[in-house]
Design a protein around this motif. Structure first.
Motif, PDB file in Angstrom:
ATOM      1  N   ALA A 179      -1.186   5.858   5.244  1.00 43.54           N
ATOM      2  CA  ALA A 179      -1.849   6.802   4.342  1.00 43.54           C
ATOM      3  C   ALA A 179      -1.556   8.246   4.704  1.00 43.54           C
ATOM      4  O   ALA A 179      -1.709   9.150   3.867  1.00 43.54           O
TER       5      ALA A 179
ATOM      6  N   LEU B 269      -2.851   0.887   8.171  1.00 43.76           N
ATOM      7  CA  LEU B 269      -3.053   1.469   6.838  1.00 43.76           C
ATOM      8  C   LEU B 269      -3.358   2.959   6.931  1.00 43.76           C
ATOM      9  O   LEU B 269      -2.893   3.744   6.096  1.00 43.76           O
TER      10      LEU B 269
ATOM     11  N   VAL C 275       0.832  -1.212   0.000  1.00 41.08           N
ATOM     12  CA  VAL C 275       0.000   0.000   0.000  1.00 41.08           C
ATOM     13  C   VAL C 275       0.863   1.257   0.000  1.00 41.08           C
ATOM     14  O   VAL C 275       0.587   2.223  -0.720  1.00 41.08           O
TER      15      VAL C 275
END
Length: 412
Positions: free
Chosen positions: A310, A306, A254
Motif C-alpha cells: 500500500a 499488504l 491488491v
C-alpha cells in the motif's frame, strides 16, 4: 452556437483519450492474458512447460526489441499513421494466434503480436503528450498508467473466465474485435498531423547524454523493483506464510487494484504540484515500501505485506506519471516517438532484470534454488535480502535524480 462548440471541444479530447487508452489496454492485456493459459497449452500441445513458456517470452522479447523502431517510424511517418499500422499488426497477429495449428506457429504469431504491441505502447504515450492540454499533461500520463495497470490486472481474470468456455483460443479471439474498435477510433478520432518537413537524422547519443540518461536509468531501476514484487511475492506468501494458492492470488491482486485507483490522482498531482516534486515523493514512497517489504511481512505476516504494498504501489504510480511527464516535457514533436520508445525500452529491460537478477538474489538469500526444500525462515531471509537491495536501488535512484537536478541548475 457557443454551446455546440463547447461540446465539440470537450468531446474531441475525450475521444482521443479513449482511443489511446484502448491501444494501451490492448498492449498490456497481451502481456498478461497468456500467462494463465500456460497449463492449458501444455496439455493442448503435449509440450513441456519450458517450451510453452516461449508463448510469453516471445511477446515480451519482440516488444522490447521493437519499441525504439516503433518510435523512430512514428517520428518519420507520423504518430497517427504508425499507430494505425500497429493496430493492424496486432489484430492480424491476434487472429493468427487464435487459429494457430501448433505451438511454434503460436509462438511466431506472438512474436508478431509483440511487435504490434510495441507500436501501441510507444505511440500512445507520444500521442497523449502531443494532444494533451499543457496544463493537464500529468493527468493524461496518469490515465495511461491506470489503463496499463488495468490491462495487466485484467488479463489473468479475463483469461480465467474465457478458457473454461472457449478454450485457450478464446483469449486471442477476444482481442480481435477490441483491436478493430481501437483501429476505427484511431482513424476517426485522432487528429491528422501536418506533413513533416525533412529533418536531420537524430543524434541519439547526444539526446540521451543531454537529458534522458538519468530518466532512463531511474525508470529501469524502478521497473526492476516492481517486477521483483511480482516474482518474489508469491514464493514468500505461499512458502514463507503458508497461504493457499487462492489466497496468494487475492493478496497479489491488491497491488494492481491500488494501481488502477491511484493512476489518475497521481497525474492530477503532477499538474498541481509539478512533476519534480511528485517524482521525489514517488521515489520516497518506493524506497519506504521496499524497506518495509524487507521487515514488515516477517514480523506482521500478511498485514505487513499488504501495508508495504500500500506504500510501494502509489509511489510507483506517482513516479510513473511524473517521470513520463519530465521525459517528454521539452522534447520536440518530431522526437517524441523515439523518446517514448526509449522509456518503454528501459522499462522492459528493468522488468527483465527484476525477473532474472533479483530472482537470483532471492535464491541466494534463501540458500537454495529448490524453494520447496527451504524452511519458512530461509524464505524470509531471502525476502529480506532481496528487498533491502531493492531499497538500496531506490536510494540510488534518488541520488541520480538529485545529481541531475543539481547539474541542470548549475547549467542554467
Amino acid at each position: 452556437m457557443e454551446q455546440v462548440e463547447s461540446q465539440a471541444s470537450t468531446r474531441t479530447p475525450t475521444a482521443i483519450t479513449m482511443t489511446l487508452s484502448l491501444a494501451m489496454l490492448l498492449a498490456s492485456l497481451g502481456t498478461s492474458i497468456a500467462n494463465i493459459a500456460l497449463p492449458t497449452l501444455t496439455e493442448a500441445f503435449s509440450a513441456p512447460f519450458a517450451e510453452v513458456q516461449a508463448v510469453v517470452v516471445a511477446y515480451l522479447a519482440a516488444l522490447t526489441v521493437s519499441v525504439i523502431i516503433a518510435g523512430r517510424l512514428g517520428d518519420h511517418f507520423g504518430l497517427k499513421p504508425m499507430l494505425v499500422v500497429g493496430l493492424v499488426i496486432f489484430i492480424v497477429a491476434s487472429l493468427l494466434c487464435a487459429i494457430s495449428p501448433g505451438l511454434w506457429p503460436l509462438v511466431g504469431a506472438r512474436l508478431l503480436q509483440g511487435v504490434g504491441a510495441a507500436f501501441l505502447m510507444t505511440l500512445a504515450m507520444a500521442l497523449m503528450r502531443q494532444t494533451a492540454d499543457e496544463a493537464r499533461i500529468g493527468r493524461a500520463m496518469g490515465v495511461l498508467g491506470t489503463v496499463s495497470a488495468l490491462g495487466t490486472a485484467l488479463g489473468p481474470a479475463l483469461g480465467g473466465l474465457l478458457i473454461p468456455v472457449t478454450g485457450w483460443r478464446g483469449i486471442f479471439w477476444v482481442q480481435v474485435p477490441v483491436g478493430a474498435v481501437a483501429a476505427l477510433l484511431a482513424v476517426v478520432a485522432l487528429p491528422n498531423e501536418p506533413r513533416k518537413a525533412e529533418t536531420e537524422p537524430t543524434n541519439l547519443r547526444a539526446l540521451i547524454d543531454r537529458a534522458l540518461m538519468p530518466t532512463i536509468l531511474v525508470n529501469m531501476l524502478v521497473a526492476a523493483v516492481m517486477m521483483t514484487t511480482l516474482v518474489v511475492g508469491p514464493f514468500f506468501l505461499s512458502l514463507g506464510l503458508a497461504l493457499a494458492a487462492s489466497h496468494v492470488g487475492l493478496v497479489m491482486a491488491v497491488g494492481p487494484a491500488i494501481s488502477i485507483f491511484s493512476g489518475v490522482p497521481s497525474g492530477r498531482l503532477v499538474d498541481s504540484w509539478g512533476s519534480r516534486r511528485v517524482l521525489a515523493t514517488g521515489l520516497a514512497l518506493l524506497t519506504a515500501g521496499a524497506v518495509m517489504l524487507a521487515f514488515a511481512p516477517e514480523s506482521m505476516g500478511v498485514v505487513g505485506y499488504l501495508l508495504s504494498i500500500a506504500v510501494l504501489t502509489p509511489g510507483y504510480q506517482l513516479f510513473q506519471a511524473a517521470n513520463n511527464t519530465v521525459a517528454l516535457a521539452d522534447v520536440p514533436r518530431d522526437r517524441r516517438g523515439m523518446v517514448s520508445g526509449m522509456l518503454n525500452l528501459s522499462r522492459n529491460i528493468g522488468l527483465i532484470a527484476g525477473a532474472s537478477l533479483m530472482g537470483a538474489i532471492f535464491a541466494f538469500g534463501v540458500g537454495t534454488e529448490d524453494f520447496a526444500e527451504a524452511s519458512p525462515a530461509d524464505i524470509a531471509e531471502g525476502m529480506q535480502l532481496t528487498f533491502l537491495l531493492a531499497g538500496g536501488m531506490m536510494i540510488a535512484a534518488i541520488g541520480i535524480v538529485s545529481a541531475h537536478r543539481n547539474a541542470t541548475g548549475r547549467r542554467t
